[in-house]
Design an enzyme around this catalytic site. Structure first.
Site, short mmCIF file in Angstrom:
data_model
loop_
_atom_site.label_atom_id
_atom_site.label_comp_id
_atom_site.label_asym_id
_atom_site.label_seq_id
_atom_site.Cartn_x
_atom_site.Cartn_y
_atom_site.Cartn_z
N LYS A 10 0.86 -1.20 0.00
CA LYS A 10 0.00 0.00 0.00
C LYS A 10 0.89 1.25 0.00
O LYS A 10 0.69 2.17 -0.79
CB LYS A 10 -0.87 0.00 1.24
N ASN A 11 1.91 1.25 0.84
CA ASN A 11 2.72 2.46 1.02
C ASN A 11 3.75 2.71 -0.06
O ASN A 11 4.37 3.77 -0.09
CB ASN A 11 3.37 2.47 2.42
N ARG A 14 -0.52 14.72 12.08
CA ARG A 14 -0.09 14.56 10.68
C ARG A 14 0.16 15.91 9.98
O ARG A 14 -0.46 16.24 8.98
CB ARG A 14 -1.10 13.74 9.88
N CYS A 40 -5.46 12.34 12.42
CA CYS A 40 -6.13 11.04 12.48
C CYS A 40 -5.86 10.49 13.89
O CYS A 40 -5.26 11.15 14.73
CB CYS A 40 -5.58 10.11 11.42
N ASP A 62 4.78 0.89 12.15
CA ASP A 62 3.56 0.23 11.63
C ASP A 62 3.44 -1.21 12.13
O ASP A 62 2.42 -1.85 11.86
CB ASP A 62 3.55 0.24 10.10
N ARG A 102 -8.57 -0.46 4.96
CA ARG A 102 -7.75 0.54 4.29
C ARG A 102 -6.42 -0.05 3.85
O ARG A 102 -5.82 0.40 2.89
CB ARG A 102 -7.48 1.73 5.22
#
Ligand code: EPZ
Length: 417
Positions: free
Chosen positions: A22-23, A121, A116, A305, A397
């Site tokens: 994803k990243n 952020r 978030c 993460d 997500r």
């Protein structure tokens, strides 16, 4: 609202194929805005954040279709420069369209990402560095109005703090700037290396000149290309920990073990038996989990993460451990939920102390952010009885088909719509 039901406890056995990252996909998708040719991308994960980024690109005028496992992006007539709040607020990486839009058009209006669960952020590092390339910006009503009337000009920039997103935004922006740009104190996550490999295939002139320093010489145009995105190292790390915490026996395939050396070393220190092969890793869980003091750090340090996930494993250790979260200011939202399952974790600022010898009890749970939600699944897999995890849109997500992948290796887990 969908939720997941998990019936524990069972050991995970079998093999899991890791999806695309994803990243890595998010900055690469944003970087396609540099091109007015066709671009073919493969191995993109089917997760919500990628869908959102595709919506965002379409809202900017990209023509995108999916054919035979390939995403085909055509930006020939892409000419919009406005990225709206309702798309950027749900997926902070939307800010990554700022660099390419400025590089291509010299103007962009992009929503501030907004905070978030894990932190505020901010994007001050992005904006400060872009202004060094000649960008002028104002923040009005939650939007960044940025412009570079004379186009972007190469410059020497040293980031005040290591930032994945700022490094990505600047590498992309500098790719079409006039002259050379030197970026110092860059983040060097593998996803950034993947972005650079993609940009070089696109025809950009980029080279790493030292560990955290990169040189970009602007080009006037880029070419058509196809690219396959790297594997998701956080998904891989999550399943390695899932095998360890359930004392299972899992083969994680489609990975490059060298990229997750730190995670492998950490799990071995904790006492997990790991067999590393060329493109796969086998984890053979066991009862003897040792305690460890861990601190998260930018790559190649232990990834933030995976902090929530390793915390679950450390609850099973034979004594007390600690985890220091050095990247985000509020990334312990999973602690309260884990404590409701019987964990004994205490928070002191950006550090937690994790008592060992815990047997998780099943419970009704609430997901708060992407990685916290997966840590609740890991704990629920080891708890006898039924656990329910609510608000799993957080999970969707970033994890492709998580319940299907877990069902295939013996987990009793189902999605309730
Ligand atoms: C990327 O976020 C990842 N997201 C995050 O993964 C990951 O946790 C993070 O890097 C750190 O590795 C994507 O790649 C899409 P940063 P990013 O800029 O770029 C502060 C997930 O779970 N900062 O490296 O936003 C910031 O607040 C997500 O997949 C500033 O102060 O991370 C944070 O405390 C979560 N000013 C720290 O730096 C800025 O201008 C690191 O942020 C930018 C960041």
């Amino acid at each position: 609202m969908q939720k997941l039901e998990v019936f524990g406890a069972n050991k995970l056995k079998g093999q899991i194929k890791i999806s695309g990252s994803k990243n890595a996909s998010l900055p690469i998708l944003a970087a396609t805005l540099l091109s007015d040719k066709k671009i073919y991308l493969r191995n993109l994960p089917k997760v919500k954040d990628i869908e959102t980024m595709i919506y965002l690109l379409k809202s900017l005028g990209s023509k995108i279709k999916f054919e035979k496992k390939k995403l085909i992006i055509n930006n020939l007539n892409q000419n919009k420069k406005f990225a709206s709040y309702n798309l950027v607020k749900t997926m902070r990486a939307g800010i990554l369209v700022l660099g390419p839009l400025l590089a291509k058009f010299g103007y962009a209006k992009v929503s501030l990402p907004g905070g978030c669960a894990i932190g505020t952020r901010p994007i001050d590092i992005h904006l400060k560095a872009l202004s060094k390339l000649g960008v002028r910006y104002k923040i009005i009503d939650g939007y960044v109005h940025a412009s570079a009337p004379e186009g972007l000009k190469g410059s020497k920039i040293s980031f005040s703090k290591i930032s994945v997103g700022a490094t990505e935004n600047l590498i992309i922006a500098a790719s079409l700037a006039k002259g050379a740009t030197i970026l110092k104190n860059c983040a060097i996550e593998p996803e950034i290396k993947d972005l650079v490999n993609f940009l070089i295939k696109l025809g950009c002139n980029i080279e790493w000149i030292s560990k955290r320093t990169i040189k970009i010489v602007g080009v006037s145009s880029v070419r058509q290309t196809s690219y396959s995105v790297m594997f998701d190292r956080i998904e891989a790390g999550t399943y390695l920990i899932a095998a360890a915490v359930t004392e299972g026996n899992l083969k994680i395939k489609n990975i490059i073990p060298n990229i997750i050396k730190t995670e492998i070393k950490t799990l071995k220190k904790i006492g997990v038996k790991i067999i590393v092969k060329k493109k796969e890793i086998q984890v053979v869980g066991n009862k003897k989990i040792k305690s460890l003091n861990i601190k998260t750090a930018p790559y190649p340090g232990f990834p933030t993460d995976l902090q929530a996930q390793i915390m679950v494993l450390l609850c099973k250790a034979n004594s007390r451990s600690s985890i220091k979260e050095n990247i985000f200011e509020n990334r312990f939202m999973h602690v309260a939920e884990l404590n409701r399952m019987g964990a004994q974790i205490s928070i002191d600022g950006n550090k937690v102390v994790v008592e060992g010898n815990i047997n998780f009890a099943s419970a009704e749970l609430m997901a708060t952010d992407l990685r916290a939600s997966v840590s609740l699944i890991l704990a629920a897999l080891t708890a006898k009885g039924k656990s329910t995890i609510n608000r799993i849109y957080h999970l969707d997500r970033g994890y492709e088909n998580i319940e299907k992948k877990l069902q295939k290796v013996g987990a009793k887990i189902r999605r309730i719509t």
